[in-house]
Scaffold this motif. Structure first.
Motif, PDB file in Angstrom:
ATOM      1  N   THR A 122      -6.837  -4.004   4.574  1.00 31.59           N
ATOM      2  CA  THR A 122      -6.422  -2.599   4.645  1.00 31.59           C
ATOM      3  C   THR A 122      -4.952  -2.381   4.303  1.00 31.59           C
ATOM      4  OG1 THR A 122      -6.678  -0.615   6.020  1.00 31.59           O
ATOM      5  CG2 THR A 122      -5.832  -2.561   7.126  1.00 31.59           C
ATOM      6  N   GLY A 123      -4.126  -3.439   4.341  1.00 31.86           N
ATOM      7  CA  GLY A 123      -2.702  -3.282   4.009  1.00 31.86           C
ATOM      8  C   GLY A 123      -2.060  -2.260   4.930  1.00 31.86           C
ATOM      9  N   ASN A 169     -10.141  -4.087  -1.452  1.00 32.59           N
ATOM     10  CA  ASN A 169      -9.177  -4.159  -2.552  1.00 32.59           C
ATOM     11  C   ASN A 169      -8.317  -5.389  -2.322  1.00 32.59           C
ATOM     12  OD1 ASN A 169      -7.344  -3.766  -4.565  1.00 32.59           O
ATOM     13  ND2 ASN A 169      -6.296  -2.040  -3.597  1.00 32.59           N
ATOM     14  N   ILE A 170      -8.817  -6.527  -2.761  1.00 36.84           N
ATOM     15  CA  ILE A 170      -8.122  -7.817  -2.570  1.00 36.84           C
ATOM     16  C   ILE A 170      -8.180  -8.521  -3.924  1.00 36.84           C
ATOM     17  CG2 ILE A 170      -7.915  -9.783  -1.005  1.00 36.84           C
ATOM     18  CD1 ILE A 170      -9.830  -8.581   0.898  1.00 36.84           C
ATOM     19  N   ASP A 212      -3.304 -10.360   7.616  1.00 38.60           N
ATOM     20  CA  ASP A 212      -1.858 -10.383   7.819  1.00 38.60           C
ATOM     21  C   ASP A 212      -1.541  -9.508   9.043  1.00 38.60           C
ATOM     22  OD1 ASP A 212       0.834  -9.978   7.824  1.00 38.60           O
ATOM     23  OD2 ASP A 212       0.954  -9.174   5.786  1.00 38.60           O
ATOM     24  N   GLY A 244       0.780  -1.225   0.000  1.00 36.50           N
ATOM     25  CA  GLY A 244       0.000   0.000   0.000  1.00 36.50           C
ATOM     26  C   GLY A 244       0.807   1.267   0.000  1.00 36.50           C
ATOM     27  N   ASP A 268      -7.250  -6.794   8.297  1.00 37.18           N
ATOM     28  CA  ASP A 268      -6.342  -7.518   7.402  1.00 37.18           C
ATOM     29  C   ASP A 268      -6.018  -8.855   8.046  1.00 37.18           C
ATOM     30  OD1 ASP A 268      -4.407  -6.211   4.936  1.00 37.18           O
ATOM     31  OD2 ASP A 268      -3.922  -8.224   5.694  1.00 37.18           O
ATOM     32  N   THR A 280     -10.188 -14.123  -3.871  1.00 38.83           N
ATOM     33  CA  THR A 280     -10.524 -13.918  -2.455  1.00 38.83           C
ATOM     34  C   THR A 280     -11.856 -13.181  -2.350  1.00 38.83           C
ATOM     35  OG1 THR A 280      -8.174 -13.702  -2.044  1.00 38.83           O
ATOM     36  CG2 THR A 280      -9.628 -13.035  -0.261  1.00 38.83           C
ATOM     37  N   LEU A 325      -6.591   3.404   2.813  1.00 36.49           N
ATOM     38  CA  LEU A 325      -7.998   3.710   2.498  1.00 36.49           C
ATOM     39  C   LEU A 325      -8.770   4.071   3.761  1.00 36.49           C
ATOM     40  CD1 LEU A 325      -8.738   0.885  -0.115  1.00 36.49           C
ATOM     41  CD2 LEU A 325      -7.938   3.222  -0.517  1.00 36.49           C
ATOM     42  N   ALA A 372       0.443  -6.363   8.496  1.00 37.16           N
ATOM     43  CA  ALA A 372      -0.314  -5.247   7.908  1.00 37.16           C
ATOM     44  C   ALA A 372      -1.095  -4.514   8.992  1.00 37.16           C
ATOM     45  CB  ALA A 372      -1.257  -5.768   6.819  1.00 37.16           C
ATOM     46  N   THR A 379      -5.651   0.760  -5.886  1.00 35.96           N
ATOM     47  CA  THR A 379      -5.791   1.612  -4.704  1.00 35.96           C
ATOM     48  C   THR A 379      -6.317   2.990  -5.096  1.00 35.96           C
ATOM     49  OG1 THR A 379      -3.926   0.465  -3.706  1.00 35.96           O
ATOM     50  CG2 THR A 379      -4.557   2.556  -2.709  1.00 35.96           C
TER      51      THR A 379
HETATM   52  C1  LIG Z   1      -3.968  -5.426  -2.569  1.00 29.78           C
HETATM   53  S1  LIG Z   1      -3.720  -5.184  -0.841  1.00 29.78           S
HETATM   54  C2  LIG Z   1      -4.687  -3.712  -0.582  1.00 29.78           C
HETATM   55  C3  LIG Z   1      -4.148  -2.796   0.482  1.00 29.78           C
HETATM   56  C4  LIG Z   1      -4.883  -1.456   0.634  1.00 29.78           C
HETATM   57  N1  LIG Z   1      -6.301  -1.650   0.964  1.00 29.78           N
HETATM   58  C5  LIG Z   1      -4.749  -0.632  -0.623  1.00 29.78           C
HETATM   59  O1  LIG Z   1      -5.756  -0.472  -1.334  1.00 29.78           O
HETATM   60  O2  LIG Z   1      -3.660  -0.120  -0.914  1.00 29.78           O
HETATM   61  C6  LIG Z   1      -4.746  -6.493  -0.209  1.00 29.78           C
HETATM   62  C7  LIG Z   1      -4.663  -6.712   1.286  1.00 29.78           C
HETATM   63  O3  LIG Z   1      -5.665  -7.670   1.635  1.00 29.78           O
HETATM   64  C8  LIG Z   1      -5.171  -8.545   2.622  1.00 29.78           C
HETATM   65  N2  LIG Z   1      -5.959  -9.787   2.561  1.00 29.78           N
HETATM   66  C9  LIG Z   1      -5.828 -10.820   1.698  1.00 29.78           C
HETATM   67  N3  LIG Z   1      -6.750 -11.768   1.961  1.00 29.78           N
HETATM   68  C10 LIG Z   1      -7.496 -11.318   3.008  1.00 29.78           C
HETATM   69  C11 LIG Z   1      -8.596 -11.857   3.755  1.00 29.78           C
HETATM   70  N4  LIG Z   1      -9.119 -13.049   3.459  1.00 29.78           N
HETATM   71  N5  LIG Z   1      -9.099 -11.122   4.774  1.00 29.78           N
HETATM   72  C12 LIG Z   1      -8.573  -9.912   5.078  1.00 29.78           C
HETATM   73  N6  LIG Z   1      -7.519  -9.368   4.415  1.00 29.78           N
HETATM   74  C13 LIG Z   1      -6.993 -10.057   3.397  1.00 29.78           C
HETATM   75  C14 LIG Z   1      -3.695  -8.669   2.291  1.00 29.78           C
HETATM   76  O4  LIG Z   1      -2.946  -9.059   3.433  1.00 29.78           O
HETATM   77  C15 LIG Z   1      -3.342  -7.261   1.789  1.00 29.78           C
HETATM   78  O5  LIG Z   1      -2.843  -6.452   2.823  1.00 29.78           O
END
Ligand SMILES: C[S@@+](CC[C@H](N)C(=O)[O-])C[C@H]1O[C@@H](n2cnc3c(N)ncnc32)[C@H](O)[C@@H]1O
Length: 286
Positions: free
Chosen positions: A158-159, A220-221, A181, A127, A179, A225, A163, A184, A134
């Motif tokens: 949320t990374g 934003n995943i 992770d 992020g 998140d 997922t 956002l 994160a 994003t």
């Molecule tokens: C593409 S990044 C987006 C980060 C931020 N929201 C942005 O737009 O810059 C996706 C995030 O989703 C998280 N993620 C992936 N699978 C997830 C899940 N099942 N539940 C919650 N978070 C998840 C990842 O760890 C990562 O930090």
């Protein structure tokens, strides 16, 4: 000590295996440029179906030996002595999306009039804000909160927290950033504090465990997922509320949208946006 980089083009399908094998051969780090992420200025984008691997070694001999062991045809070059863990920061600068001005913490820049600033240090979390998925979300959150100031917002995945923090600064009331992770979640909380954005609830809880529903949910995943989480995410959208989904490539739109229509939401087509190969889907709960 100088670092030596082995750069090789490989089939995209083998990029992960080869990158693990490069670590086994003594690489201290491997960068995979698979075309999914916009390359840094000056970097080549791989051809479709291919990925570029850049593996770092302590000596040229080790780099050549690894190339030989894995039958990789690539160039070995000496890199000037510097901190490669920090080098990626050089390509980043401050930028605006709508009223949100995003500034990496190590960049000096003044906030344009009328904008809200989010200062970000992504650390090990996704992020920097520069990814199209994003910025599509940032624009959408801005438009939504302008129409519905004081709305509640849930940022799923949320990374680094961008956002959620932007939503708070644009006037959202309750804000939750989750998140799966834990790194994160920690980075996002640090960024929240750095921005004087108190009261955001940062959590590693699964989507159904978060107390909702919300006026606005943003996720934003990656597409697979989003499909998997469709019932849980849709359930967090309040009646009359909106959902923005990002991280979706154009050919994946129909599958992701169908999963959310099946979960009881309706399409908000006028709010959908595209940037390059990426889509932002918009849905609402009637
Ligand atoms: C593409 S990044 C987006 C980060 C931020 N929201 C942005 O737009 O810059 C996706 C995030 O989703 C998280 N993620 C992936 N699978 C997830 C899940 N099942 N539940 C919650 N978070 C998840 C990842 O760890 C990562 O930090």
């Amino acid at each position: 000590m100088p670092t030596y980089a082995l750069t090789a083009t490989v089939p995209a399908a083998r990029a992960e295996d080869l990158s693990a094998a490069l670590f086994d051969e003594g690489a201290t780090g491997v960068e995979v440029r698979d075309g999914e992420v916009t390359p840094m200025p000056g970097q080549a984008r791989p051809a479709p179906g291919e990925a570029i691997l850049v593996a770092f070694f302590a000596s040229a001999d080790e780099a050549r030996a690894a190339a030989g062991a894995l039958a990789l045809e690539g160039a070995v070059e000496e890199l000037p002595d510097r901190d490669w863990g920090e080098a990626w920061k050089e390509g980043l600068s401050a930028f605006s999306v709508g009223r949100v001005f995003v500034r990496p913490s190590w960049v000096e820049a003044s906030v344009p009039e009328g904008s809200v600033e989010v200062v970000l240090d992504p650390g090990m979390a996704f992020g920097t804000g520069t990814h199209p998925t994003t910025s599509l979300c940032l624009g959408a959150i801005g438009r939504f909160l302008e129409a519905r100031p004081g709305a509640s917002v849930f940022d799923v995945g949320t990374g680094a927290g961008l956002l959620a923090i932007a939503a708070r600064k644009l006037g959202a009331s309750r804000v939750v950033g989750s998140d799966n992770d834990p790194v994160a979640v920690a980075v996002a909380a640090e960024n929240g504090a750095r921005n004087g954005a108190p009261g955001i609830e940062w959590t590693g809880a699964d989507v159904p465990a978060v107390a909702g529903p919300f006026d606005l949910v943003v996720a934003n995943i990656l597409a697979n997922t989003l499909v998997e989480l469709a019932p849980a995410i849709a359930a967090q959208v309040a009646p009359g509320g909106r959902l923005y989904l990002s991280g979706i490539l154009l050919p994946q739109e129909d599958e992701v949208r169908a999963a959310y229509l099946a979960a009881g939401l309706a399409r908000a087509g006028a709010e959908e946006r595209r940037e390059g190969e990426w889509s932002l889907l918009a849905l609402e709960r009637p």
